[in-house]
Design a protein around this motif. Structure first.
Motif, PDB file in Angstrom:
ATOM      1  N   UNK A 132      17.669  -5.773  10.252  1.00 33.57           N
ATOM      2  CA  UNK A 132      16.995  -4.869  11.176  1.00 33.57           C
ATOM      3  C   UNK A 132      16.139  -3.862  10.410  1.00 33.57           C
ATOM      4  N   UNK A 133      15.086  -3.312  11.068  1.00 30.24           N
ATOM      5  CA  UNK A 133      14.290  -2.274  10.405  1.00 30.24           C
ATOM      6  C   UNK A 133      15.155  -1.071  10.053  1.00 30.24           C
ATOM      7  N   UNK A 134      14.928  -0.523   8.881  1.00 30.36           N
ATOM      8  CA  UNK A 134      15.722   0.615   8.433  1.00 30.36           C
ATOM      9  C   UNK A 134      15.270   1.893   9.129  1.00 30.36           C
ATOM     10  N   UNK A 135      16.236   2.727   9.505  1.00 32.43           N
ATOM     11  CA  UNK A 135      15.932   4.045  10.076  1.00 32.43           C
ATOM     12  C   UNK A 135      16.172   5.149   9.058  1.00 32.43           C
ATOM     13  N   UNK A 136      16.566   4.758   7.860  1.00 31.65           N
ATOM     14  CA  UNK A 136      16.850   5.737   6.814  1.00 31.65           C
ATOM     15  C   UNK A 136      15.545   6.271   6.237  1.00 31.65           C
ATOM     16  N   UNK A 137      15.320   7.596   6.256  1.00 30.91           N
ATOM     17  CA  UNK A 137      14.071   8.145   5.720  1.00 30.91           C
ATOM     18  C   UNK A 137      13.993   7.971   4.207  1.00 30.91           C
ATOM     19  N   UNK A 138      12.780   7.750   3.727  1.00 29.89           N
ATOM     20  CA  UNK A 138      12.560   7.604   2.289  1.00 29.89           C
ATOM     21  C   UNK A 138      12.228   8.952   1.669  1.00 29.89           C
ATOM     22  N   UNK A 139      12.553   9.071   0.406  1.00 27.76           N
ATOM     23  CA  UNK A 139      12.219  10.286  -0.331  1.00 27.76           C
ATOM     24  C   UNK A 139      11.000  10.078  -1.222  1.00 27.76           C
ATOM     25  N   UNK A 140      10.453   8.853  -1.220  1.00 29.18           N
ATOM     26  CA  UNK A 140       9.314   8.573  -2.087  1.00 29.18           C
ATOM     27  C   UNK A 140       8.098   8.191  -1.264  1.00 29.18           C
ATOM     28  N   UNK A 141       6.926   8.385  -1.856  1.00 24.65           N
ATOM     29  CA  UNK A 141       5.679   7.929  -1.254  1.00 24.65           C
ATOM     30  C   UNK A 141       5.460   6.467  -1.646  1.00 24.65           C
ATOM     31  N   UNK A 142       4.926   5.692  -0.711  1.00 22.65           N
ATOM     32  CA  UNK A 142       4.781   4.247  -0.920  1.00 22.65           C
ATOM     33  C   UNK A 142       3.299   3.869  -0.930  1.00 22.65           C
ATOM     34  N   UNK A 143       2.751   3.497  -2.086  1.00 22.71           N
ATOM     35  CA  UNK A 143       1.377   2.967  -2.104  1.00 22.71           C
ATOM     36  C   UNK A 143       1.378   1.530  -1.595  1.00 22.71           C
ATOM     37  N   UNK A 144       0.366   1.178  -0.833  1.00 23.21           N
ATOM     38  CA  UNK A 144       0.294  -0.171  -0.277  1.00 23.21           C
ATOM     39  C   UNK A 144      -1.148  -0.492   0.080  1.00 23.21           C
ATOM     40  N   UNK A 145      -1.381  -1.752   0.409  1.00 25.95           N
ATOM     41  CA  UNK A 145      -2.696  -2.207   0.865  1.00 25.95           C
ATOM     42  C   UNK A 145      -2.560  -2.670   2.311  1.00 25.95           C
ATOM     43  N   UNK A 146      -3.442  -2.174   3.163  1.00 24.57           N
ATOM     44  CA  UNK A 146      -3.452  -2.550   4.580  1.00 24.57           C
ATOM     45  C   UNK A 146      -4.741  -3.300   4.879  1.00 24.57           C
ATOM     46  N   UNK A 147      -4.606  -4.473   5.487  1.00 23.22           N
ATOM     47  CA  UNK A 147      -5.765  -5.241   5.928  1.00 23.22           C
ATOM     48  C   UNK A 147      -5.708  -5.395   7.441  1.00 23.22           C
ATOM     49  N   UNK A 148      -6.790  -5.012   8.108  1.00 25.69           N
ATOM     50  CA  UNK A 148      -6.896  -5.130   9.557  1.00 25.69           C
ATOM     51  C   UNK A 148      -7.858  -6.271   9.867  1.00 25.69           C
ATOM     52  N   UNK A 149      -7.348  -7.310  10.492  1.00 27.67           N
ATOM     53  CA  UNK A 149      -8.126  -8.529  10.728  1.00 27.67           C
ATOM     54  C   UNK A 149      -8.606  -8.551  12.176  1.00 27.67           C
ATOM     55  N   UNK A 150      -9.896  -8.718  12.329  1.00 28.78           N
ATOM     56  CA  UNK A 150     -10.514  -8.675  13.655  1.00 28.78           C
ATOM     57  C   UNK A 150     -11.377  -9.906  13.862  1.00 28.78           C
ATOM     58  N   UNK A 151     -11.715 -10.156  15.113  1.00 27.28           N
ATOM     59  CA  UNK A 151     -12.679 -11.201  15.452  1.00 27.28           C
ATOM     60  C   UNK A 151     -13.977 -10.553  15.908  1.00 27.28           C
TER      61      UNK A 151
END
Length: 252
Positions: free
Chosen positions: A233-252
């Motif tokens: 299940x998705x975690x509900x525990x808050x993180x203490x760190x910042x998370x770098x990531x890449x987001x791609x939004x795909x459109x038509x």
């Protein structure tokens, strides 16, 4: 980087599920052991179950029509016209093959009484043992090349569906708006602007040991990262760190 994909419409959700099942089908078909081809046959039934629940052929044709219109509307001075023309031709060829399919997606399997009998037994845990289905046991003992040929023959009528799924998802992923971002203490929100977003893709470093969960509507995306949980299940525990990531939004 680990890639997570989040479909934002039910139609794209179905296409992603079928793409994953097709991938497993190919993997098991290439095997030589009887258990590989048993798994391939079960996967074929899974394909029929998913595809038979929706008007998949019509959905794919509508998506291909939308893709064709989008390609034809591209300004000629900003694109490789030969590449666009080749894509339009591929879209039209794929759509034509779908149009030529007759009846429900799974009716090709329904016409094979032997396969339908196996499909019914497959829903029973352990229902395809040799003493329950001796004819199937005999088939599994045939040379692997013969089994593979018959599996390919049974799935061949569904190939236009597979080609349509591959093309729609390929064009969708290829039209991605890329953002490098940081989720402060694991939380990130982004407003959606412009054309409707159908698929969100998140890439994150596995060394961070976090898993994204997403909620979205046509105006906003909410993304939250949390540690892995044993119950999936998705975690509900808050993180203490910042998370770098890449987001791609795909459109038509």
């Amino acid at each position: 980087m680990i890639l997570f994909e989040f479909p934002l419409t039910e139609r794209i959700r179905t296409l992603l599920r079928l793409e994953d099942v097709w991938r497993r089908w190919t993997h098991f078909l290439e095997g030589k052991h009887r258990d590989d081809h048993h798994a391939a046959l079960i996967t074929l039934f899974e394909l029929a179950d998913i595809a038979g629940r929706t008007d998949l052929k019509l959905d794919l044709m509508q998506e291909l029509d939308r893709q064709r219109s989008a390609l034809l509307s591209l300004p000629a001075e900003e694109v490789d016209t030969e590449c666009v023309a080749a894509l339009v031709e591929r879209v039209e060829r794929t759509r034509s093959a779908l149009l030529n399919m007759v009846g429900r997606v799974d009716h090709y399997l329904r016409g094979n009484e032997w396969l339908m009998a196996l499909r019914a037994r497959a829903h029973i845990p352990g229902g395809l043992c040799a003493f329950d289905a001796p004819a199937y046991h005999f088939w599994l003992e045939q040379p692997p090349e013969r089994r593979a040929q018959e599996l390919e023959r049974w799935v061949a009528p569904l190939q236009p569906i597979r080609n349509g799924i591959e093309l729609v998802l390929s064009l969708l992923r290829g039209n991605a708006e890329r953002h490098e971002a940081v989720a402060a203490r694991g939380a990130y929100q982004r407003e959606l602007k412009g054309a409707c977003c159908l698929l969100a893709r998140v890439q994150v470093d596995p060394a961070l040991r976090v898993i994204p969960s997403m909620s979205a509507n046509k105006y906003l995306i909410n993304l939250r990262f949390g540690p892995p949980r044993s119950d999936l299940r998705p975690s509900t525990q808050p993180l203490e760190l910042d998370v770098p990531f890449v987001l791609e939004l795909c459109r038509l």
